[in-house]
Design a protein around this motif. Structure first.
Motif, PDB file in Angstrom:
ATOM      1  N   PRO A 185       0.832  -1.187   0.000  1.00  0.00           N
ATOM      2  CA  PRO A 185       0.000   0.000   0.000  1.00  0.00           C
ATOM      3  C   PRO A 185       0.876   1.251   0.000  1.00  0.00           C
ATOM      4  O   PRO A 185       1.999   1.231   0.516  1.00  0.00           O
ATOM      5  CB  PRO A 185      -0.776  -0.120   1.307  1.00  0.00           C
ATOM      6  N   LEU A 186       0.363   2.307  -0.549  1.00  0.00           N
ATOM      7  CA  LEU A 186       1.073   3.579  -0.596  1.00  0.00           C
ATOM      8  C   LEU A 186       2.409   3.475  -1.336  1.00  0.00           C
ATOM      9  O   LEU A 186       3.343   4.200  -1.061  1.00  0.00           O
ATOM     10  CB  LEU A 186       1.359   4.101   0.828  1.00  0.00           C
TER      11      LEU A 186
ATOM     12  N   THR B 133      -5.579  12.147  -6.819  1.00  0.00           N
ATOM     13  CA  THR B 133      -6.112  11.879  -5.489  1.00  0.00           C
ATOM     14  C   THR B 133      -5.034  11.825  -4.410  1.00  0.00           C
ATOM     15  O   THR B 133      -5.202  12.398  -3.347  1.00  0.00           O
ATOM     16  CB  THR B 133      -6.897  10.559  -5.481  1.00  0.00           C
TER      17      THR B 133
ATOM     18  N   GLU C 187       1.788  13.076  -3.585  1.00  0.00           N
ATOM     19  CA  GLU C 187       2.692  13.294  -2.472  1.00  0.00           C
ATOM     20  C   GLU C 187       3.658  14.406  -2.815  1.00  0.00           C
ATOM     21  O   GLU C 187       4.049  14.585  -3.963  1.00  0.00           O
ATOM     22  CB  GLU C 187       3.470  12.007  -2.190  1.00  0.00           C
TER      23      GLU C 187
ATOM     24  N   LYS D 235       0.111   6.587 -10.559  1.00  0.00           N
ATOM     25  CA  LYS D 235      -1.043   6.236 -11.382  1.00  0.00           C
ATOM     26  C   LYS D 235      -2.203   7.198 -11.160  1.00  0.00           C
ATOM     27  O   LYS D 235      -2.970   7.472 -12.070  1.00  0.00           O
ATOM     28  CB  LYS D 235      -1.504   4.817 -11.052  1.00  0.00           C
ATOM     29  N   LYS D 236      -2.359   7.647  -9.933  1.00  0.00           N
ATOM     30  CA  LYS D 236      -3.495   8.496  -9.628  1.00  0.00           C
ATOM     31  C   LYS D 236      -2.993   9.826  -9.080  1.00  0.00           C
ATOM     32  O   LYS D 236      -3.101  10.083  -7.888  1.00  0.00           O
ATOM     33  CB  LYS D 236      -4.410   7.815  -8.601  1.00  0.00           C
TER      34      LYS D 236
ATOM     35  N   GLU E  69       5.094   3.770  -4.358  1.00  0.00           N
ATOM     36  CA  GLU E  69       5.401   4.881  -5.242  1.00  0.00           C
ATOM     37  C   GLU E  69       4.615   4.774  -6.557  1.00  0.00           C
ATOM     38  O   GLU E  69       4.055   5.738  -7.032  1.00  0.00           O
ATOM     39  CB  GLU E  69       6.898   4.857  -5.532  1.00  0.00           C
ATOM     40  N   GLU E  70       4.542   3.543  -7.108  1.00  0.00           N
ATOM     41  CA  GLU E  70       3.889   3.350  -8.398  1.00  0.00           C
ATOM     42  C   GLU E  70       2.426   3.747  -8.330  1.00  0.00           C
ATOM     43  O   GLU E  70       1.882   4.346  -9.233  1.00  0.00           O
ATOM     44  CB  GLU E  70       3.993   1.874  -8.836  1.00  0.00           C
ATOM     45  N   GLU E  71       1.812   3.380  -7.192  1.00  0.00           N
ATOM     46  CA  GLU E  71       0.399   3.639  -7.017  1.00  0.00           C
ATOM     47  C   GLU E  71       0.117   5.143  -7.104  1.00  0.00           C
ATOM     48  O   GLU E  71      -0.868   5.573  -7.661  1.00  0.00           O
ATOM     49  CB  GLU E  71      -0.024   3.096  -5.643  1.00  0.00           C
ATOM     50  N   ASN E  72       1.028   5.908  -6.539  1.00  0.00           N
ATOM     51  CA  ASN E  72       0.800   7.340  -6.512  1.00  0.00           C
ATOM     52  C   ASN E  72       0.978   7.971  -7.877  1.00  0.00           C
ATOM     53  O   ASN E  72       0.353   8.973  -8.184  1.00  0.00           O
ATOM     54  CB  ASN E  72       1.747   7.989  -5.513  1.00  0.00           C
TER      55      ASN E  72
END
Lengths: 278, 292, 86
Positions: C13-14, C25, C28, C21-22, C16-19
């Motif tokens: 969770p949280l 929302t 960071e 992508k979106k 780097e890749e996830e951030n």
């Protein structure tokens, strides 16, 4: 690195193991002694075991009903959590929607919350708010099954996620191309492949539910009391029946010991939210 | 779109259950904490009284002493577990016969119910029947009574916690130590580093992530220790082992002071969240810095 | 049947890749706080500081006569500063 005598290390570990095992053995010793012998010189070796405590506990209608409650609640909870955890992980693994990692992360925070904090709000909600006419969830088996989901469901999700992520998507897709319904894909393709992971999850959630005390002590009065709360009922300030208490402890311990061999390899991963592979 | 709907259907039961038994209780306890509410008092209604409860809690000696005891316990127990666990993990890295059997035995306490651990140690340490006070008295002339002596009760609880949870530390550290590369150690040996230097400069930095994760988990569990303490001492003697969880359990329900009890719960939750969050950030921060 | 697939299996969770992508929302950024934070983190930190300050105020400063509202105003100012610049 110095080469130490392996025998010395073995001896050291024998000592550590004795320290680990002795308290549990002592529990057994107390449980097979009649009350009059308890207060004399403590004997470590049991020469002629006395099984009266065991027959007393098994003959006690109330304690028998506690055992049944414990069994029903932990089995119901483990099955519910494993099934729902499986569905959740499948959804999180195979579908794209906004904030799904937030959902995943949020579920785990439920597990981290200290249960003592939730005693009061759960008690109040279950007596005042979650009610249909006279029926409240307080002191019911179904209520306890649902309450235990707060810590077991996140656990199930957390442990099942890698298992389901590891199953190649192409398998599902091939089945969809062949015209299978989603339900069929889940039950006939994904489910069988997850069986080992599901079994471990089922066993560990079962043990956690079986071991739970605090919530059961607060949220049940009589009907749905579990064996762990039964144990604490035998500890009173005036006179604890040590033999009976030890025997109930043994009964509570046995199921955990039986499944211990099966999940031994996974328990560390389970207790550390998969941060460490044991 | 149809497939996304299926995803939500699969998620729905989980979200509903966790909402009703996780989120709503949280919101409710925060809501009640701003009220005066004791259904068995003179005015049984729920009356909004602003921050009165919070004003009261910072002067509540029983709560503050319970907080102090909890902090002392957590520090003692977790530190001892880390040290003992590390030493045991090191002892485990050598080859010796019967390794897997010892490992299995060592894991055993982890699966035991906390309340059973409490009952086991109660049977070990209660003065009249316990084996420990008996032999302490017979061999060393030391009187140990967890029912009357506060230090004895506290120490027993720390030892019980060490007995229960050290295996977890050992096993996580074994996992970390096994995965370490060998080269730095050989290099250090060639350079003539002694044991302490090797530990501080090579082993410790490399196992830090595992160590922080272990501390995180242990701290969380230690902060919510209730069952075993409740079984062993019931929070006594006096309030010497009355940890926060025990305090809630013992204070709120018999007195049915729901408003103030909610405030205690909220503060305990607040402290837990802050501690966990700080650890989580410290766990995450090095990873981020490396990337950025 | 349309099926959208994630390009990779994201486990942490949280991450780097996830951030990336979106970005809308959970963006960071590195402000004056020692860690990268998103909007939720900054609100969370503000609330934590507010509660800590209020409790401290109740214990030590309010008995000296200063109203709790002073603390609240300061906490709000800190919160605004953190959310905007943190």
């Amino acid at each position: 690195m110095k080469k130490r005598n392996p025998l010395l290390i073995t001896l050291f570990w024998v000592l550590v193991s004795l320290l680990t095992l002795f308290p549990i053995y002592w529990l057994f010793v107390i449980s097979v002694k009649p009350a009059v012998q308890l207060f004399s010189t403590p004997d470590v070796i049991v020469s002629n075991p006395y099984w009266g405590n065991y027959t007393d506990v098994l003959g006690n209608r109330l304690l028998r009903s506690y055992m049944v409650n414990s069994m029903v609640i932990s089995t119901g909870n483990a099955v519910l959590c494993t099934v729902l955890g499986f569905f959740t992980c499948y959804a999180l693994s195979r579908f794209q929607f906004r904030g799904k990692e937030s959902i995943f992360f949020w579920t785990i925070t439920n597990r981290m919350a200290p249960p003592a904090v939730f005693l009061l709000p759960l008690f109040l909600l279950m007596t005042q708010v979650y009610r249909v006419e006279d029926f409240t969830l307080l002191d019911t088996r179904i209520g306890m099954i649902l309450v235990y989901c707060t810590f077991n469901l996140p656990f199930a999700i957390w442990t099942l996620r890698p298992t389901i992520d590891a199953i190649p998507r192409e398998l599902d897709e091939a089945a969809y191309v062949d015209g299978a319904s989603p339900w069929k894909v889940i039950t006939e393709i994904v489910f069988p492949l997850c069986r080992p992971g599901l079994a471990v999850t089922l066993i560990l959630t079962w043990v956690f539910a079986w071991n739970e005390y605090l919530l059961a002590a607060t949220l049940t009065n009589f009907e749905a009391r579990t064996l762990t709360t039964g144990l604490s009922e035998y500890v009173t300030t005036t006179g604890t029946e040590w033999g009976i208490m030890a025997t109930i402890s043994v009964f509570t311990l046995i199921p955990a010991l039986i499944v211990f061999g099966l999940v031994q390899k996974h328990i560390v991963a389970g207790l550390t939210f998969g941060a460490v592979k044991g | 779109m149809q497939s996304n709907k299926l995803g939500w259907i699969l998620l729905a039961p989980t979200l509903v259950i966790l909402f009703f038994f996780g989120v709503l209780p949280f919101l409710y306890v925060v809501f009640v904490s701003f009220h005066q509410w004791n259904p068995f008092a003179a005015s049984p209604e729920m009356i909004f009284n602003g921050a009165e409860n919070f004003r009261r809690i910072v002067f509540d000696d029983a709560f503050l002493s319970s907080l102090g005891v909890t902090v002392a316990f957590v520090v003692f127990a977790v530190l001892s577990e880390l040290i003992i666990g590390y030493l045991l993990a090191q002892a485990f890295m050598k080859e010796f016969p019967g390794k897997s059997i010892f490992r299995t035995i060592h894991t055993l306490p982890l699966i035991m119910a906390p309340i059973i651990v409490g009952s086991v140690w109660k049977l070990m340490t209660t003065p009249s029947i316990g084996i420990i006070p008996h032999y302490l008295d017979e061999w060393f002339g030391i009187t140990m009574n967890i029912g009357t002596s506060a230090p004895a009760a506290f120490l027993t609880i720390v030892i019980m916690d060490i007995w229960h949870w050290t295996p977890l530390v050992t096993l996580t550290l074994i996992a970390a130590l096994v995965s370490l590369p060998r080269d730095p150690f050989e290099q250090a040996q060639i350079d003539g580093a002694n044991k302490a230097q090797t530990f501080w400069h090579i082993t410790l930095p490399m196992i830090t992530p595992a160590l922080v994760a272990t501390i995180f988990i242990r701290l969380m569990d230690a902060l919510r220790t209730v069952d075993e303490v409740w079984m062993l001492t019931g929070g006594g003697p006096g309030s010497s082992t009355r940890f926060l969880g025990v305090h809630i359990f013992k204070e709120v329900f018999p007195k049915t002071n729901y408003g103030y009890g909610s405030t205690i719960s909220v503060i305990v939750l607040y402290l837990t969240i802050v501690v966990c969050w700080l650890l989580y950030v410290s766990m995450l921060a090095p990873r981020k810095n490396r990337k950025g | 049947m349309t099926r959208q697939n994630a390009t990779q299996l994201d486990t942490a969770p949280l991450s780097e890749e996830e951030n990336e992508k979106k970005p809308t929302t959970t963006q960071e950024r590195q402000g004056f706080l020692p860690i990268e934070t998103n909007a939720f983190d900054r609100c969370f930190i503000s609330v934590v500081i507010w509660v800590a300050m209020s409790l401290f105020w109740f214990r030590f400063i309010e008995p000296m006569g200063a109203s709790i509202w002073i603390s609240n105003v300061i906490a709000l100012a800190i919160a605004v500063h953190i959310v905007r610049k943190g």
